[in-house]
Design a protein around this motif. Structure first.
Motif, short mmCIF file in Angstrom:
data_model
loop_
_atom_site.label_atom_id
_atom_site.label_comp_id
_atom_site.label_asym_id
_atom_site.label_seq_id
_atom_site.Cartn_x
_atom_site.Cartn_y
_atom_site.Cartn_z
N UNK A 168 0.83 -1.21 0.00
CA UNK A 168 0.00 0.00 0.00
C UNK A 168 0.86 1.25 0.00
N UNK A 169 1.94 1.25 0.78
CA UNK A 169 2.83 2.41 0.83
C UNK A 169 3.55 2.59 -0.50
N UNK A 170 3.90 1.48 -1.14
CA UNK A 170 4.58 1.56 -2.44
C UNK A 170 3.67 2.22 -3.47
N UNK A 171 2.40 1.80 -3.49
CA UNK A 171 1.42 2.42 -4.41
C UNK A 171 1.20 3.89 -4.05
N UNK A 172 1.07 4.18 -2.77
CA UNK A 172 0.89 5.58 -2.34
C UNK A 172 2.06 6.43 -2.79
N UNK A 173 3.27 5.89 -2.70
CA UNK A 173 4.47 6.62 -3.10
C UNK A 173 4.44 6.94 -4.60
N UNK A 174 4.03 5.99 -5.42
CA UNK A 174 3.95 6.22 -6.87
C UNK A 174 2.93 7.31 -7.18
N UNK A 175 1.74 7.17 -6.62
CA UNK A 175 0.65 8.07 -6.98
C UNK A 175 0.70 9.40 -6.23
N UNK A 176 1.69 9.56 -5.35
CA UNK A 176 1.91 10.85 -4.68
C UNK A 176 3.03 11.63 -5.37
N UNK A 177 3.60 11.06 -6.43
CA UNK A 177 4.67 11.76 -7.15
C UNK A 177 4.11 13.02 -7.81
N UNK A 178 5.00 13.98 -8.07
CA UNK A 178 4.57 15.25 -8.68
C UNK A 178 3.88 15.00 -10.03
N UNK A 179 4.45 14.10 -10.83
CA UNK A 179 3.87 13.81 -12.15
C UNK A 179 2.46 13.25 -12.01
N UNK A 180 2.28 12.32 -11.07
CA UNK A 180 0.97 11.71 -10.88
C UNK A 180 -0.04 12.75 -10.40
N UNK A 181 0.36 13.58 -9.47
CA UNK A 181 -0.54 14.61 -8.94
C UNK A 181 -0.93 15.60 -10.03
N UNK A 182 -0.02 15.87 -10.94
CA UNK A 182 -0.28 16.81 -12.04
C UNK A 182 -1.07 16.17 -13.18
N UNK A 183 -1.36 14.87 -13.08
CA UNK A 183 -2.11 14.20 -14.14
C UNK A 183 -1.26 13.82 -15.33
N UNK A 184 0.03 13.68 -15.11
CA UNK A 184 0.94 13.36 -16.20
C UNK A 184 1.13 11.85 -16.32
N UNK A 185 2.19 11.44 -16.96
CA UNK A 185 2.48 10.04 -17.23
C UNK A 185 3.70 9.64 -16.41
N UNK A 186 3.65 8.43 -15.83
CA UNK A 186 4.81 7.89 -15.14
C UNK A 186 5.08 6.48 -15.66
N UNK A 187 6.30 6.02 -15.45
CA UNK A 187 6.70 4.72 -15.97
C UNK A 187 7.32 3.90 -14.84
N UNK A 188 6.98 2.63 -14.81
CA UNK A 188 7.56 1.72 -13.83
C UNK A 188 7.88 0.39 -14.51
N UNK A 189 8.84 -0.30 -13.96
CA UNK A 189 9.21 -1.61 -14.45
C UNK A 189 8.11 -2.60 -14.08
#
Length: 75
Positions: A10-31
């Motif tokens: 849950x914390x790992x997901x929270x960390x991803x979706x709390x990123x600046x890009x995610x908050x701004x509605x942009x695109x992020x990439x993960x392995x």
């Protein structure tokens, strides 16, 4: 706790979706392997659905569209 990660799934997901890009509605990439390893595919997909986000996978990378806009394939 996720294997190999100091964060719970849950914390790992929270960390991803709390990123600046995610908050701004942009695109992020993960392995894709990291997603499987740290949270599991189904948990990840459930979170995408909950947030109303979409994702695409190619060559072991997952591109997460952190908004609810439609995706149009160009080529």
């Amino acid at each position: 706790m996720a294997v190999g990660s100091p964060l719970s799934p849950a914390a790992w997901l929270d960390d991803i979706f709390a990123s600046k890009a995610a908050i701004r509605g942009q695109v992020i990439r993960r392995n894709a392997r990291d997603i499987e390893k740290f949270v599991g595919r189904q948990t990840f997909e459930n979170e995408l659905k909950r947030l109303g986000f979409q994702a695409a996978e190619n060559a072991g990378q997952v591109i997460i569209f952190c908004n609810r806009e439609p995706i149009r394939r160009i080529a």
